[in-house]
Design a protein around this motif. Structure first.
Motif, short mmCIF file in Angstrom:
data_model
loop_
_atom_site.label_atom_id
_atom_site.label_comp_id
_atom_site.label_asym_id
_atom_site.label_seq_id
_atom_site.Cartn_x
_atom_site.Cartn_y
_atom_site.Cartn_z
N ALA A 78 59.15 132.15 -10.80
CA ALA A 78 60.14 132.94 -10.06
C ALA A 78 60.15 134.34 -10.65
N GLY A 206 61.80 127.15 -9.04
CA GLY A 206 60.66 128.00 -8.74
C GLY A 206 60.31 127.98 -7.27
N LEU A 227 59.96 133.32 -4.71
CA LEU A 227 61.38 133.20 -5.07
C LEU A 227 61.73 134.29 -6.05
#
Length: 235
Positions: A78, A206, A227
């Motif tokens: 992420a 994630g 993300l």
């Protein structure tokens, strides 16, 4: 020696270090009952197992817990950003511009001042929206219910600032805003205390990813390919 004898021999060897009363209970109700083993109705084996599981691993300050969340989010690929509350609208505008997003899906309870950038077309979460319509949206911006530091997990529960579950599963780009430290907890057990089991919970660790038997990682198969998490302090 028959197969039965071999199996029973393995069972006896496996129970060699078990106290007699526990082994008797394991043999079945025709040999011993829970009440015979324990006046309270529980077998001695259940009493012997320590059920005091750790509610979190290690002692951390609030700042260390937030840092652990950021580290684990990044480990899950992420993209993590930080800002103060008053900087949030500017940061969101920059992230969406860098992504090239023109249409942004928003849940009904998202604070209006978060998305004030000119040129953005806001698409509101509607029950009538089809998956195809949601797939055509460039990005989605939501809040969250709680974030778990030890696992790098974001939990959405369908609250007004998060919307329906599908709006965070269909678009290819998801920006999730987490208020720190108020929405950050160290562990899953502490997160569960804040959540209502009957609500539609989405646990996100994630971006969406999977891998085949050759361990080739493919992202975006059953959720957002990208993300981004914004950790907002103050406010």
């Amino acid at each position: 020696m028959s197969s039965r004898d071999r199996i029973l021999g393995r069972v006896r060897r496996a129970l060699a270090d078990v106290p007699d009363e526990d082994a008797a209970y394991e043999q079945g109700p025709h040999d011993a009952t829970p009440c015979e083993q324990d006046p309270d109705g529980d077998p001695a084996y259940e009493q012997a197992v320590d059920r005091r599981y750790l509610r979190e691993h290690g002692a951390r300050t609030t700042g260390q817990t937030v840092e652990l969340l950021a580290q684990n989010l990044a480990d899950y690929r992420a993209l993590v950003h930080r800002c103060a509350d008053e900087e949030l609208p500017h940061l969101l505008a920059r992230l969406l511009a860098e992504r090239g997003s023109r249409t942004v899906l928003v849940p009904p309870g998202l604070p209006p001042h978060w998305l004030t950038a000119a040129g953005l077309q806001l698409v509101h979460d509607r029950a009538a929206s089809t998956p195809r319509e949601l797939d055509e949206v460039d990005s989605v911006v939501t809040g969250c219910a709680v974030a778990v530091a030890e696992t790098g997990t974001l939990v959405l529960d369908g609250s007004p600032d998060q919307g329906r579950r599908r709006i965070t599963l269909v678009p290819d780009h998801h920006i999730c805003v987490v208020r720190v430290p108020g929405q950050v907890v160290p562990s899953v057990p502490l997160a569960l205390e804040r959540l209502v089991p009957a609500r539609p919970l989405t646990w996100i660790s994630g971006p969406s990813a999977t891998s085949d038997i050759e361990l080739d990682r493919v992202e975006g198969v059953h959720g957002p390919r990208t993300l981004e998490v914004v950790l907002v302090s103050g406010g």
